[in-house]
Design an enzyme around this catalytic site. Structure first.
Site, short mmCIF file in Angstrom:
data_model
loop_
_atom_site.label_atom_id
_atom_site.label_comp_id
_atom_site.label_asym_id
_atom_site.label_seq_id
_atom_site.Cartn_x
_atom_site.Cartn_y
_atom_site.Cartn_z
N ASN A 1 0.87 -1.17 0.00
CA ASN A 1 0.00 0.00 0.00
C ASN A 1 0.91 1.22 0.00
O ASN A 1 1.48 1.57 1.03
CB ASN A 1 -0.90 -0.01 1.24
CG ASN A 1 -1.71 1.28 1.35
OD1 ASN A 1 -1.73 2.09 0.41
ND2 ASN A 1 -2.39 1.45 2.46
N LYS B 1 0.04 4.23 -0.45
CA LYS B 1 -0.60 5.45 0.07
C LYS B 1 -0.32 6.61 -0.89
O LYS B 1 -0.30 6.40 -2.08
CB LYS B 1 -0.14 5.71 1.51
CG LYS B 1 -0.29 4.44 2.37
CD LYS B 1 -0.09 4.65 3.84
CE LYS B 1 -0.26 3.31 4.55
NZ LYS B 1 -0.26 3.42 6.00
N HIS C 1 -9.85 1.38 4.20
CA HIS C 1 -8.61 1.56 4.96
C HIS C 1 -8.85 2.55 6.09
O HIS C 1 -9.58 3.53 5.92
CB HIS C 1 -7.48 2.05 4.05
CG HIS C 1 -6.14 1.95 4.69
ND1 HIS C 1 -5.67 2.91 5.56
CD2 HIS C 1 -5.17 1.00 4.62
CE1 HIS C 1 -4.47 2.55 5.99
NE2 HIS C 1 -4.14 1.40 5.43
N GLU D 1 -7.21 4.88 7.24
CA GLU D 1 -6.89 6.29 6.95
C GLU D 1 -8.06 6.95 6.22
O GLU D 1 -8.32 8.14 6.40
CB GLU D 1 -5.58 6.38 6.17
CG GLU D 1 -4.38 6.11 7.08
CD GLU D 1 -3.16 5.54 6.40
OE1 GLU D 1 -3.08 5.56 5.15
OE2 GLU D 1 -2.27 5.04 7.12
N GLU E 1 -6.08 -4.83 9.82
CA GLU E 1 -5.04 -3.86 10.11
C GLU E 1 -5.28 -3.27 11.49
O GLU E 1 -6.20 -2.46 11.66
CB GLU E 1 -5.04 -2.76 9.06
CG GLU E 1 -4.81 -3.32 7.66
CD GLU E 1 -4.05 -2.35 6.79
OE1 GLU E 1 -2.95 -2.72 6.35
OE2 GLU E 1 -4.53 -1.24 6.57
N GLY F 1 2.15 2.29 10.93
CA GLY F 1 3.11 3.39 10.88
C GLY F 1 3.73 3.72 12.22
O GLY F 1 4.38 4.75 12.37
N SER G 1 2.89 -2.21 10.40
CA SER G 1 4.33 -2.30 10.69
C SER G 1 4.95 -3.64 10.31
O SER G 1 5.78 -4.18 11.04
CB SER G 1 4.61 -1.97 12.16
OG SER G 1 4.30 -0.60 12.42
#
Ligand code: 13P
Length: 237
Positions: A5, A7, A92, A94, A161, A167, A200
């Protein structure tokens, strides 16, 4: 299945530079390992033209639920299919966090993806606060129940996730991720739906993650941006 991904990283030039270094590294990778690069829309077309027969597949990071229409800033399934895209990531965290994506919207997008012959990768996961409150199971069951209404279970990938592990460098313990993914699988009639872990994932933990019985693959953010690192992850031992 190993999914990158990217991003909001990589221009067209940077994406091509990545492919040039990455493709030779996966020349001898077992063909049953599905490698997917979810790149920004602007890079996908040129990447498709430069896959040079490799087993690498492309994924997008969004699709709209309508086939066409007055939806400024959105992208239609046909536009993705036309440029060689096979997968699309949806839900996702985000997008849920910054763009207010709800489970209902994710559901609409999932169905549109399938209608266009794309394979959706549905992302689910709990926040640290929800985990600490012991709500992980409840949150995941809710997300799945709402996102999967009328969704074809035979053309679907799910990614767990752990939001608190994205991150941050804090990986969910592989055994913990395995347990949660087992729990997700219990909710599904089709036990063959691939379920991935994300958060991660790095070169130094991929081998252990992939030993887990319930984990069918990974979704990789930061560590997928470097071709040599990502190749090491794809070629896990
Ligand atoms: P990191 O690998 O950077 O934690 O990102 C995970 C992720 O969001 C994959 O979708």
């Amino acid at each position: 299945m190993i999914v990158a991904n990217w991003k909001m990283y990589k221009t067209q030039a940077e994406s091509l530079e990545f492919l040039q270094a990455f493709i030779p590294q996966v020349k001898t990778t077992a063909p049953e390992r599905e490698i997917v690069l979810c790149a920004p829309f602007t890079a996908l077309g040129i990447m498709f033209k430069n896959l040079n027969g490799s087993q690498v597949r492309l994924g997008a990071q969004n699709v709209h639920w309508a086939d066409t229409g007055a939806y400024t800033g959105e992208i239609a399934g046909s536009m993705l299919v036309e440029i060689g895209v096979n997968y699309v990531m949806l839900g996702h965290c985000e997008c849920r966090q910054w763009l207010c994506e709800t489970d209902e919207i994710v559901n609409l997008r999932l169905k549109a993806a399938q209608r266009h012959g794309l394979t959706p990768i549905l992302c689910v996961g709990e926040t640290k606060k929800q985990r600490d409150a012991g709500e992980t199971e409840k949150v995941l069951i809710n997300q799945l129940r709402q996102a999967l209404v009328d969704v074809d279970r035979s053309n679907l990938v799910i990614a767990y996730e752990a939001i608190w592990a994205i991150g941050t460098g804090h990986t969910c313990e592989p055994s913990q991720a395995n347990q949660v993914i087992g729990l997700i699988r219990e909710q599904l009639d089709n036990k063959d739906i691939p379920i991935l872990y994300g958060g991660s994932v790095k070169t130094n933990n991929i081998d252990e993650i992939m030993t887990q019985s319930e984990i069918d693959g990974v979704m990789v953010g930061g560590a997928s941006l470097d071709p040599i690192n990502f190749a090491r992850i794809v070629n896990y031992k």
